[in-house]
Scaffold this motif. Sequence first.
Motif, PDB file in Angstrom:
ATOM      1  N   GLN A 128      -0.595  16.734  -0.758  1.00 14.65           N
ATOM      2  CA  GLN A 128      -0.855  15.426  -0.718  1.00 14.65           C
ATOM      3  C   GLN A 128      -0.567  14.599  -2.007  1.00 14.65           C
ATOM      4  O   GLN A 128      -0.254  13.701  -2.097  1.00 14.65           O
ATOM      5  N   ARG A 129      -0.839  15.296  -3.040  1.00 11.03           N
ATOM      6  CA  ARG A 129      -0.871  14.686  -4.493  1.00 11.03           C
ATOM      7  C   ARG A 129       0.604  14.414  -4.700  1.00 11.03           C
ATOM      8  O   ARG A 129       0.901  13.230  -5.283  1.00 11.03           O
ATOM      9  N   GLY A 130       1.534  15.333  -4.548  1.00 13.84           N
ATOM     10  CA  GLY A 130       3.088  15.043  -5.024  1.00 13.84           C
ATOM     11  C   GLY A 130       3.760  14.945  -3.654  1.00 13.84           C
ATOM     12  O   GLY A 130       3.652  14.534  -2.581  1.00 13.84           O
ATOM     13  N   ALA A 170      -3.239  22.381   0.287  1.00 15.47           N
ATOM     14  CA  ALA A 170      -3.168  21.351   1.004  1.00 15.47           C
ATOM     15  C   ALA A 170      -3.337  19.922   0.096  1.00 15.47           C
ATOM     16  O   ALA A 170      -2.499  18.961   0.414  1.00 15.47           O
ATOM     17  N   ILE A 171      -4.385  19.995  -0.846  1.00 10.14           N
ATOM     18  CA  ILE A 171      -4.437  18.798  -1.831  1.00 10.14           C
ATOM     19  C   ILE A 171      -2.823  18.608  -2.718  1.00 10.14           C
ATOM     20  O   ILE A 171      -2.733  17.629  -2.774  1.00 10.14           O
ATOM     21  N   ARG A 205       0.807  -1.189   0.131  1.00 11.10           N
ATOM     22  CA  ARG A 205       0.154   0.045  -0.057  1.00 11.10           C
ATOM     23  C   ARG A 205       0.853   1.240   0.064  1.00 11.10           C
ATOM     24  O   ARG A 205       0.619   2.267  -0.558  1.00 11.10           O
ATOM     25  N   ARG A 249       2.637   1.554  -3.416  1.00 15.48           N
ATOM     26  CA  ARG A 249       1.459   2.430  -4.216  1.00 15.48           C
ATOM     27  C   ARG A 249       1.357   3.724  -4.003  1.00 15.48           C
ATOM     28  O   ARG A 249       1.284   4.489  -5.021  1.00 15.48           O
ATOM     29  N   ALA A 250       1.047   4.010  -2.919  1.00 15.98           N
ATOM     30  CA  ALA A 250       1.009   5.413  -2.605  1.00 15.98           C
ATOM     31  C   ALA A 250       2.306   6.149  -2.938  1.00 15.98           C
ATOM     32  O   ALA A 250       2.122   7.349  -3.379  1.00 15.98           O
ATOM     33  N   ALA A 258       2.472   6.859  -6.609  1.00 21.62           N
ATOM     34  CA  ALA A 258       1.220   7.691  -6.891  1.00 21.62           C
ATOM     35  C   ALA A 258       1.573   9.212  -6.549  1.00 21.62           C
ATOM     36  O   ALA A 258       1.586  10.093  -7.687  1.00 21.62           O
ATOM     37  N   ARG A 259       2.508   9.409  -5.556  1.00 22.65           N
ATOM     38  CA  ARG A 259       2.698  10.634  -5.351  1.00 22.65           C
ATOM     39  C   ARG A 259       3.894  11.296  -6.278  1.00 22.65           C
ATOM     40  O   ARG A 259       3.973  12.194  -6.431  1.00 22.65           O
TER      41      ARG A 259
END
Lengths: 114, 893
Positions: free
Chosen positions: B70-72, B66-67, B2, B5-6, B9-10
């Motif tokens: 979290q995204r990168g 904030a998003i 997990r 994967r995270a 994704a980042r």
Amino acid sequence: MAEKLDVQQGTLALMILKTLEVLGPLHGYGVCRRIEETSKHRLTLNYGTLYPALLKLEQEGFVTAAWGQSENNRRAKYYTLTAAGRRQLAREAREWHRTADLIAAFLAPRREAP
Amino acid sequence: MRYVRAALARLAGVFAGHRADDDLRDELQSHLEMETAENIRRGMHPDEARRRALLGSGGLTQAVEAIRDQRGLPWVEGIAADIRYAVRALSHSRAFSVVVLVTLALGIGANTAIFSVVRGVLLKPLPHRDGDRLIYLRQSADGDERANLTFSVPEVREFRAGVPSLGGIAEYSSWFGTLQGDNVAVRMDMGLVTGNFFEVMGLAPVLGRVTEPSDDGIGVPPVMVLTHEFWIRRFGGDSAVVGKQVRLDGNSVTVIGVLQPAPFFPDRVDALLNMVVSPHHTSAFMVQNRSHRMTEMIARLAPGATMAQARSEVAAVYGRMLREHTEAYDAGSHPRVAVIPFKEALGERARPTLWLLMGAAAFVLIISAANVANLTLMRGVRREHELVVRAALGAGVSRLRRLLLVENLVLTLLGAVLGVVIAIGGVRLLTSFVARTSARASEIRLDGMVLGFTLALSVALALLLSLVASLPKEGTFASMSAGARRITGNLSKHRLLRALVVAQIAVSVVLLAGAGLLTRTMIQLSQVDTGLRTEEVLTLPVPLLNPTRISPEADAASKQLYERMRSEIRALPGVIEVGVGSTMPLRTSQVALDVSAEGKALAVGEATPRADLRTAGPEYFRAAGITLLTGREFEITDQSGAAKVVIINQALVNRFFPGEDPIGKRIAWTGEVLKFTPFSGDWRTIVGVVGNTQDGGLDAEPQPVVFMPFAQEFAIGGGLVIRADSNVAALAGAATRIVRRIAPTIPIENVLTVAQIKDQSVAPRRLNAALVSAFGLLAVIIAAVGIAGVLAFSVSARTTELGIRMSLGADSGMVQRMILREGGVLLAMGLVLGVAGAVFAGRVIRGLLFGVAPHDPTTLIGVAAMMAAIGIGACWIPARRAARIDPAITMRG
């Protein structure tokens, strides 16, 4: 209105997953409304809390997101629980119950025999 | 799973860019609209509905931030932005960046190049198995410090029996011979070794096998292990050579293997052979006589044993030898045995020079770092406003520090890249230089370790540079006032700037003084009187007589050949004289023996005098240009059978006959070693005295020498000394052809003019001097840039102040003097510190100096004057600029 609470770290993910399990695919607004209602408005979520949490769940593969049409014909991004998300929800719920029981037992007013 | 994967994704999110941002905005917008619609549905006025919805959102911009986080990976994006920003900022102040880059590249390049040499030659583990446990033993005595007495076989045997902490002791004896191929003859330098040599050394063959204890003794076939280098050079790396027979001095020897590449000590060798190849080495003479020393000892520490144990055990055994065999040791010259790690012994000739260069390079780096720090500080002051604004806009101190660090890293890493390019060239130059003093030059590499060193150096520099810059304190909105014009610079920062300039000047003076001392050393050395009256002399060594097969017949035959060569070369046009002798002038003799004078008893405890043994024909001294001080040269009549006569040099006269006329006195060879030589201990009458010659190099004390008539002794060694009226070097070809025709199987090497021999002595010093001078020059240039830069900065920071002064009545001359004085104080402090440092540094490098004192006043004064002149020159430009300030303009601002 009851006393407002901050969303506790880690519990928001659980709430989102549970919401999606109960209500099926849902957009961010819906999730937000549901959580606020369920908490009887003791919790309020602003975007800066909710959307990063949704994004994190998406990155972890527990939810998927796709654009769709809302009930009153608005474009909205819908989040859907994945199989991994379901398993994660079960796991986290179990852990949460365990923790809650433990804390409850711990805080129960009981005097031990000397 | 997990997390992976995270993370992926980042990572992908880092590159998501605008599309993801648009998507996000749409999503938030739709949320807002749904909430507004809901509010309207509940009966709110549309404006109020929208206001409420916005209120609940907690700020759209904050949400987007904030998003995005979290995204990168926010820190990666931050650093990427910092790098972009740094490159942009640096390319804006181009002059600053170029100066800093060039300075850094030179500093880092010099250090990288020299570190790679130091590592290859001194630090790297030896290729030998457990090379750190290898030990070299050296027997030495008073007198010539560099002399290595080596050991005799009985001595080795006693050490082997009495020193348990040495797990194995191998014998190694330097030897040379001629390898005869099809119509070519090659001189081979060899080591004769015992069978345990390779086991002790921890060396393995890459082909075939190495010698073993079964190859020891007599009656075994002679075998040869080629060194890797010789195998490549002579046999082109042909593996078929293993198992073949080669002709070596008339013997047939089998090549049994090729050794792994490894450095040798004390000599570079072409091959290693078992002892049987030399009848002398297996003779009772060699094996039984304690005074017959021609064996090197290399040993390996036994498992668990320490260096200290080995030292004390060796000292104990040696002490017993000295007591029990007084006849074999000259107690007067304090014989001793040193136990040295083999790695140290290998590096001992190159070490002083390398540390010198490493020190000089480090100094250059210090100066460049100081300069970069200066430039950064100055730029930092100019940027203060920018930094304060950034801080006010919410950048934390750590964020600003990171920004500065990234900028400095961009600078130093670029500098390092350029530096490595410089180092590649530098290493090539240094390697050929070091090859003269170290057997490990081939191990020099710009490898990962060296590049790691360079990287560490640049990162450390960047960190240091980031620390000197001062940053606005967090949340100090008050310093927004820094946006107002400054009247004077920040004093504390100026103090650091000044200290750095003083340090630069001081270090430059030290480097320049070192360069001056080394240059004077080189000049002194090249002016040393060699003892020869002319440089138009060619030396041509022709070793005709095989030292393992000395017989009267061979001797007579070789003397005839020498005479033929002599007379034919004498007939060449331009030749004035040709002499024949055992040893070429300005070269050390292979043989030095104890000598005694008739009627001169040694005092108790006095060291036995030794003298070089040489032979010379009647024309030798005239051909070489050696001055006859008294008496006569050798005559044709000094034949074998005639009365034994000798000519001695001034050094021996000083030893035996100070203030006396030595002509007619008698001397004789003596000592234990004499019986292993083909020379007799008869009394010989002194017929002449010649001047000293610098046989051991230009920087060595002349040693006592005894010449015997070439005709009266065996023709050991042997060679021709040719004197011409001009351009003697041009004769080398013709003379070599004559020799080759008369003696086709003799390898001809080292055909050198006296000027060339002299140069061999001077060349290493010249390179020392040239390199340190180059570093010194570099330092001065960088320091001059430093002074000029700091003063210019000071002037520009004080423009308003200077304007006020001028409007209050100071004339431009006063202002100019004020700025000059400011620079002059720094210069003076730097000079004082530098001269003090130079005296100290001179002491440290004393061993590398010749004919000049470490505190040589001429050098120090000259260097200080030069630095002062350059410094004043560097102050002049900003001072002139200060003088031209127009008060009206600066005051109006």
